[in-house]
Scaffold this motif. Structure first.
Motif, PDB file in Angstrom:
ATOM      1  N   LYS A 310      10.326 -38.836 -13.127  1.00  0.00           N
ATOM      2  CA  LYS A 310       9.897 -39.703 -14.224  1.00  0.00           C
ATOM      3  C   LYS A 310      10.658 -41.020 -14.233  1.00  0.00           C
ATOM      4  O   LYS A 310      10.060 -42.094 -14.405  1.00  0.00           O
ATOM      5  N   TYR A 311      11.985 -40.966 -14.060  1.00  0.00           N
ATOM      6  CA  TYR A 311      12.816 -42.169 -14.211  1.00  0.00           C
ATOM      7  C   TYR A 311      13.392 -42.686 -12.893  1.00  0.00           C
ATOM      8  O   TYR A 311      13.840 -43.831 -12.841  1.00  0.00           O
ATOM      9  N   GLY A 312      13.446 -41.851 -11.864  1.00  0.00           N
ATOM     10  CA  GLY A 312      14.040 -42.271 -10.601  1.00  0.00           C
ATOM     11  C   GLY A 312      15.538 -42.104 -10.543  1.00  0.00           C
ATOM     12  O   GLY A 312      16.135 -42.163  -9.475  1.00  0.00           O
ATOM     13  N   SER A 313      16.184 -41.906 -11.686  1.00  0.00           N
ATOM     14  CA  SER A 313      17.629 -41.678 -11.728  1.00  0.00           C
ATOM     15  C   SER A 313      17.971 -40.984 -13.039  1.00  0.00           C
ATOM     16  O   SER A 313      17.209 -41.058 -14.012  1.00  0.00           O
ATOM     17  N   ILE A 314      19.122 -40.324 -13.048  1.00  0.00           N
ATOM     18  CA  ILE A 314      19.604 -39.663 -14.257  1.00  0.00           C
ATOM     19  C   ILE A 314      21.105 -39.873 -14.353  1.00  0.00           C
ATOM     20  O   ILE A 314      21.782 -40.164 -13.360  1.00  0.00           O
ATOM     21  N   ALA A 315      21.616 -39.721 -15.570  1.00  0.00           N
ATOM     22  CA  ALA A 315      23.053 -39.846 -15.805  1.00  0.00           C
ATOM     23  C   ALA A 315      23.444 -38.831 -16.881  1.00  0.00           C
ATOM     24  O   ALA A 315      22.654 -38.536 -17.791  1.00  0.00           O
ATOM     25  N   GLU A 316      24.672 -38.307 -16.750  1.00  0.00           N
ATOM     26  CA  GLU A 316      25.213 -37.354 -17.716  1.00  0.00           C
ATOM     27  C   GLU A 316      24.273 -36.163 -17.918  1.00  0.00           C
ATOM     28  O   GLU A 316      23.979 -35.754 -19.045  1.00  0.00           O
ATOM     29  N   PHE A 317      23.792 -35.639 -16.810  1.00  0.00           N
ATOM     30  CA  PHE A 317      22.957 -34.429 -16.847  1.00  0.00           C
ATOM     31  C   PHE A 317      23.905 -33.225 -16.816  1.00  0.00           C
ATOM     32  O   PHE A 317      24.404 -32.832 -15.767  1.00  0.00           O
ATOM     33  N   GLU A 318      24.166 -32.665 -17.973  1.00  0.00           N
ATOM     34  CA  GLU A 318      25.190 -31.635 -18.113  1.00  0.00           C
ATOM     35  C   GLU A 318      24.573 -30.245 -18.027  1.00  0.00           C
ATOM     36  O   GLU A 318      23.535 -29.966 -18.638  1.00  0.00           O
ATOM     37  N   SER A 319      25.256 -29.383 -17.243  1.00  0.00           N
ATOM     38  CA  SER A 319      24.765 -28.017 -17.038  1.00  0.00           C
ATOM     39  C   SER A 319      25.947 -27.101 -16.770  1.00  0.00           C
ATOM     40  O   SER A 319      27.049 -27.550 -16.424  1.00  0.00           O
ATOM     41  N   GLN A 320      25.697 -25.824 -16.891  1.00  0.00           N
ATOM     42  CA  GLN A 320      26.666 -24.796 -16.485  1.00  0.00           C
ATOM     43  C   GLN A 320      26.227 -24.233 -15.143  1.00  0.00           C
ATOM     44  O   GLN A 320      25.040 -23.960 -14.926  1.00  0.00           O
ATOM     45  N   SER A 327      32.692 -17.300 -11.571  1.00  0.00           N
ATOM     46  CA  SER A 327      33.081 -17.929 -12.827  1.00  0.00           C
ATOM     47  C   SER A 327      32.118 -19.074 -13.155  1.00  0.00           C
ATOM     48  O   SER A 327      31.404 -19.580 -12.289  1.00  0.00           O
ATOM     49  N   ILE A 328      32.110 -19.467 -14.419  1.00  0.00           N
ATOM     50  CA  ILE A 328      31.179 -20.481 -14.903  1.00  0.00           C
ATOM     51  C   ILE A 328      31.947 -21.739 -15.297  1.00  0.00           C
ATOM     52  O   ILE A 328      32.974 -21.650 -15.979  1.00  0.00           O
ATOM     53  N   VAL A 329      31.449 -22.889 -14.859  1.00  0.00           N
ATOM     54  CA  VAL A 329      32.056 -24.167 -15.220  1.00  0.00           C
ATOM     55  C   VAL A 329      30.944 -25.122 -15.664  1.00  0.00           C
ATOM     56  O   VAL A 329      29.766 -24.923 -15.356  1.00  0.00           O
ATOM     57  N   TRP A 330      31.361 -26.149 -16.389  1.00  0.00           N
ATOM     58  CA  TRP A 330      30.450 -27.204 -16.814  1.00  0.00           C
ATOM     59  C   TRP A 330      30.524 -28.361 -15.822  1.00  0.00           C
ATOM     60  O   TRP A 330      31.610 -28.739 -15.376  1.00  0.00           O
ATOM     61  N   ILE A 331      29.356 -28.921 -15.484  1.00  0.00           N
ATOM     62  CA  ILE A 331      29.317 -30.099 -14.616  1.00  0.00           C
ATOM     63  C   ILE A 331      28.419 -31.158 -15.247  1.00  0.00           C
ATOM     64  O   ILE A 331      27.547 -30.854 -16.066  1.00  0.00           O
ATOM     65  N   GLY A 350      23.967 -38.489  -5.335  1.00  0.00           N
ATOM     66  CA  GLY A 350      24.667 -38.742  -6.582  1.00  0.00           C
ATOM     67  C   GLY A 350      26.057 -38.138  -6.639  1.00  0.00           C
ATOM     68  O   GLY A 350      26.647 -37.760  -5.625  1.00  0.00           O
ATOM     69  N   LEU A 351      26.573 -38.049  -7.882  1.00  0.00           N
ATOM     70  CA  LEU A 351      27.929 -37.585  -8.153  1.00  0.00           C
ATOM     71  C   LEU A 351      27.877 -36.390  -9.082  1.00  0.00           C
ATOM     72  O   LEU A 351      26.992 -36.287  -9.938  1.00  0.00           O
ATOM     73  N   ILE A 352      28.838 -35.503  -8.926  1.00  0.00           N
ATOM     74  CA  ILE A 352      29.001 -34.351  -9.814  1.00  0.00           C
ATOM     75  C   ILE A 352      30.449 -34.324 -10.286  1.00  0.00           C
ATOM     76  O   ILE A 352      31.381 -34.413  -9.475  1.00  0.00           O
ATOM     77  N   GLU A 353      30.627 -34.219 -11.592  1.00  0.00           N
ATOM     78  CA  GLU A 353      31.959 -34.205 -12.193  1.00  0.00           C
ATOM     79  C   GLU A 353      32.162 -32.895 -12.936  1.00  0.00           C
ATOM     80  O   GLU A 353      31.260 -32.426 -13.646  1.00  0.00           O
ATOM     81  N   ASP A 354      33.329 -32.315 -12.760  1.00  0.00           N
ATOM     82  CA  ASP A 354      33.681 -31.095 -13.492  1.00  0.00           C
ATOM     83  C   ASP A 354      34.135 -31.487 -14.893  1.00  0.00           C
ATOM     84  O   ASP A 354      35.159 -32.144 -15.070  1.00  0.00           O
ATOM     85  N   ILE A 355      33.341 -31.100 -15.908  1.00  0.00           N
ATOM     86  CA  ILE A 355      33.650 -31.477 -17.298  1.00  0.00           C
ATOM     87  C   ILE A 355      34.028 -30.251 -18.122  1.00  0.00           C
ATOM     88  O   ILE A 355      33.923 -30.270 -19.350  1.00  0.00           O
ATOM     89  N   THR A 356      34.468 -29.207 -17.447  1.00  0.00           N
ATOM     90  CA  THR A 356      34.822 -27.983 -18.165  1.00  0.00           C
ATOM     91  C   THR A 356      35.935 -28.239 -19.172  1.00  0.00           C
ATOM     92  O   THR A 356      35.867 -27.799 -20.327  1.00  0.00           O
ATOM     93  N   GLN A 357      36.970 -28.950 -18.767  1.00  0.00           N
ATOM     94  CA  GLN A 357      38.088 -29.225 -19.666  1.00  0.00           C
ATOM     95  C   GLN A 357      37.636 -30.075 -20.857  1.00  0.00           C
ATOM     96  O   GLN A 357      38.071 -29.847 -21.987  1.00  0.00           O
ATOM     97  N   ARG A 358      36.735 -31.033 -20.591  1.00  0.00           N
ATOM     98  CA  ARG A 358      36.235 -31.846 -21.689  1.00  0.00           C
ATOM     99  C   ARG A 358      35.435 -31.015 -22.681  1.00  0.00           C
ATOM    100  O   ARG A 358      35.559 -31.183 -23.900  1.00  0.00           O
ATOM    101  N   LYS A 359      34.630 -30.112 -22.165  1.00  0.00           N
ATOM    102  CA  LYS A 359      33.847 -29.237 -23.045  1.00  0.00           C
ATOM    103  C   LYS A 359      34.760 -28.351 -23.882  1.00  0.00           C
ATOM    104  O   LYS A 359      34.516 -28.114 -25.067  1.00  0.00           O
ATOM    105  N   GLN A 360      35.821 -27.855 -23.263  1.00  0.00           N
ATOM    106  CA  GLN A 360      36.771 -27.026 -24.010  1.00  0.00           C
ATOM    107  C   GLN A 360      37.457 -27.857 -25.097  1.00  0.00           C
ATOM    108  O   GLN A 360      37.656 -27.386 -26.218  1.00  0.00           O
ATOM    109  N   THR A 361      37.810 -29.105 -24.750  1.00  0.00           N
ATOM    110  CA  THR A 361      38.446 -29.992 -25.740  1.00  0.00           C
ATOM    111  C   THR A 361      37.492 -30.287 -26.892  1.00  0.00           C
ATOM    112  O   THR A 361      37.904 -30.303 -28.064  1.00  0.00           O
TER     113      THR A 361
END
Length: 611
Positions: A310-320, A327-331, A350-361
């Motif tokens: 639909k858009y050709g690009s995405i940002a901040e697409f958060e998933s487990q 084990s399960i982490v957030w990206i 694209g890029l993938i960032e581990d946001i598990t610590q941010r989600k916990q915070t």
């Protein structure tokens, strides 16, 4: 007549342009030391080969002459007697000159000036027979020898056409000038003249063809040399860039990937391998054959593909996702679609960032703010309610109230009592207590709003709004505060402004915060001006004052969370007002800022899209 002159001029211009394009060498080549060094080395190497070829050629003719001394050739009987008897001497003289050139070729002079050695060897061969003939009193035209000489030089050493031209001009100039000045004739009685038209045309065109061939080949060599150098330079730059980006790829703290449309990883960097629990990036591409299985929610991959289409690009697409060990982490994924020139989808990158610590915070912050709301806000509300009930009770005419130390509610709420040991409290003290509780409640509410806007963003209820109505409402609500600070406010907002698609409540908060902010930072007697104008499909709003102004250092941080100015009078604010203003304006699609300097007042501005 004029037409004929124009046609001739056009033809001349065309020929001149063709000549310039064909025979004009690039200016940079003539002054480039690098190419001259390469050309000299090439000429030096080829000169050695040419000397060997000339030596072998002369030896073959020398052996012919030696053989002819004992077994005369019938074909040579027609030559003049002087040539039949002396040709061996001429060949031996030329052989000696070639041997001398061989010796010079190995010297430092030969290496650094192969062009001079070229001229010397060429003239040594061509002028040897001419000098012999001059000493013997006759002219010796040698078109065959000259043809072999010039042709061999053009074929084996096709560079430095000027040197070739000098080599030819030298021997021809000697032949025509010296023989003409001395009045010498050829030793052939039937043709004693030293030249003829046919002879001159043959020599001229043979030399011209050789020189043009050398020039064009030299020009081609220059072009290829520079193309090769540019290619080498581009390759070196590409190699440096590849090394740099390979370093970035390998050392990035974020996962970098390429994935195919059918759902498997094509490339992955070490950071992505660590996120997924692998030790090597190759294990990610080998084991992750179906990306859909990595998501805890199997529908996330389909949603990813749908958004990309639909858009050709995405940002901040958060998933487990599941790691290798289960084990399960957030990206958080940021990617775009790569297509070819025909818009055919090739792969996702694209890029993938581990946001598990941010989600916990964030989860911990939600718990914290829930505690703030329950353990701080509710007791303050209770206290405020009791104090207002006391203030509005039927006994308010007495002027004093009795506060006892009987039972206390949750959180230390003071209760009105009619039991023993009453403590008289004046009305003014109760009012100050209510004002203090109101300030505490306002601080807690601002803190909660800042947190909600930071996590979830500002929620807007947009509808067409007349800006003048919002400004008048904010001024009316702040009228007591303006009178208390002896401030004068001028409203220049016109009723003719176009409507804006906005949340009127949130805009009221922006105008109120900006007015209150000006009052807090300046002494009483402030002059305020509110204005709004149309500018480039936007409405440009300003709130100006003639106060003490703001330094550039403070202006840069004014809209940051929890930033408080240095000139706030009698305030216990947390520095949330301007931060919330920025969040609200940004949510509307506008911008906000301030223009100010010390002792020059301040003008806060923001923009709103026109509906």
């Amino acid at each position: 007549m004029g037409i004929a002159r124009m046609l001739m001029a056009t033809q001349f211009t065309t020929v001149q342009r063709w000549w310039r394009q064909t025979f004009s060498a690039p200016t940079r080549d003539e002054t480039t030391t690098l190419y001259r060094v390469w050309r000299n080395r090439f000429l030096w190497q080829r000169l050695r080969l040419w000397l060997w070829l000339a030596l072998i050629c002369l030896l073959s003719f020398t052996f012919r002459d030696i053989y002819g001394l004992f077994f005369p050739f019938q074909e040579l009987q027609q030559l003049p007697e002087v040539l039949r008897t002396q040709r061996l001497v001429i060949n031996i003289a030329m052989l000696l000159s070639i041997l001398i050139c061989f010796a010079l070729h190995k010297t430092k002079l030969g290496r650094h000036r192969p062009d001079l050695l070229f001229l010397g060897s060429s003239w040594a061969i061509s002028l040897a027979s001419q000098l012999f003939a001059t000493l013997r009193g006759f002219a010796l035209p040698d078109p065959i020898g000259w043809s072999l000489l010039f042709l061999s030089q053009a074929v084996l050493m096709p560079v430095c056409w000027i040197v070739h031209l000098l080599s030819q001009v030298g021997v021809l100039l000697y032949y025509f000038s010296v023989n003409t000045l001395l009045g010498l004739k050829t030793p052939v009685p039937e043709h004693p003249e030293i030249y003829s038209v046919t002879f001159i045309l043959y020599i001229f065109w043979f030399c011209a063809i050789c020189d043009i061939g050398v020039y064009l080949y030299d020009r081609l060599q220059r072009s290829e040399f520079y193309a090769r150098k540019e290619l080498e330079s581009a390759y070196q730059k590409l190699k440096v860039a590849e090394t740099k980006y390979r370093t970035i790829f390998e050392n990035s703290v974020e996962g970098i990937f390429q994935s195919s449309p059918d759902g498997h990883y094509i490339t992955a960097n070490p950071a992505l391998a660590r996120i997924y629990g692998y030790s090597l990036a190759e294990e990610v591409t080998a084991n992750s054959t179906d990306i859909e299985q990595l998501y805890v929610d199997p529908n996330r991959r389909a949603e990813f593909v749908r958004l990309m289409e639909k858009y050709g690009s995405i940002a901040e697409f958060e998933s487990q996702i599941y790691r290798r060990d289960g084990s399960i982490v957030w990206i958080s994924e940021k990617a775009y679609a790569v297509r070819d020139e025909h818009l055919k989808l090739l792969y996702y990158e694209g890029l993938i960032e581990d946001i598990t610590q941010r989600k916990q915070t964030e989860a911990e912050l939600r718990v914290f703010f829930h505690a703030v709301s329950h353990d701080l806000r509710n007791p303050v509300l209770g206290t405020l309610m009791v104090l207002r009930n006391l203030l509005n009770s039927e006994g308010s005419g007495a002027g004093d109230w009795g506060l006892g130390t009987g039972n206390q509610g949750q959180g230390g709420i003071i209760e009105e009592v009619s039991s023993q040991s009453p403590i008289p409290v004046s009305r003014s003290i109760l009012e100050r207590m209510i004002q203090s509780s109101d300030r505490q409640l306002s601080l807690i509410n601002s803190l909660m709003e800042a947190h909600v806007s930071e996590i979830q963003g500002v929620v807007l209820q947009c509808q067409p709004v007349q800006l003048l109505t919002v400004v008048e409402a904010a001024i009316a609500d702040l009228e007591p505060l303006l009178e208390q600070n002896q401030a004068k406010l001028t409203n220049l907002v016109s009723a003719d402004l176009p409507l804006v698609n906005a949340d009127s409540t949130q805009l009221w908060r922006v105008f109120s915060n900006l007015i209150v902010n000006a009052l807090k930072h300046n002494a009483p007697g402030l002059f305020l001006t509110i204005n709004a104008i149309c500018e480039n499909e936007m409405i440009y709003c300003t709130v100006s004052d003639n106060g003490v102004g703001i330094s550039q250092q403070q202006s840069d941080r004014l809209f940051d969370l929890y930033f408080r100015g240095a000139n706030i009078r009698n305030s216990v604010s947390l520095g949330l007002g301007l931060y919330l203003c920025k969040q609200i304006i940004n949510a509307h699609g506008g911008e906000i800022g301030v223009n100010s300097a010390l002792d020059a007042g301040a003008t806060f501005w923001f923009t709103l899209p026109i509906n």
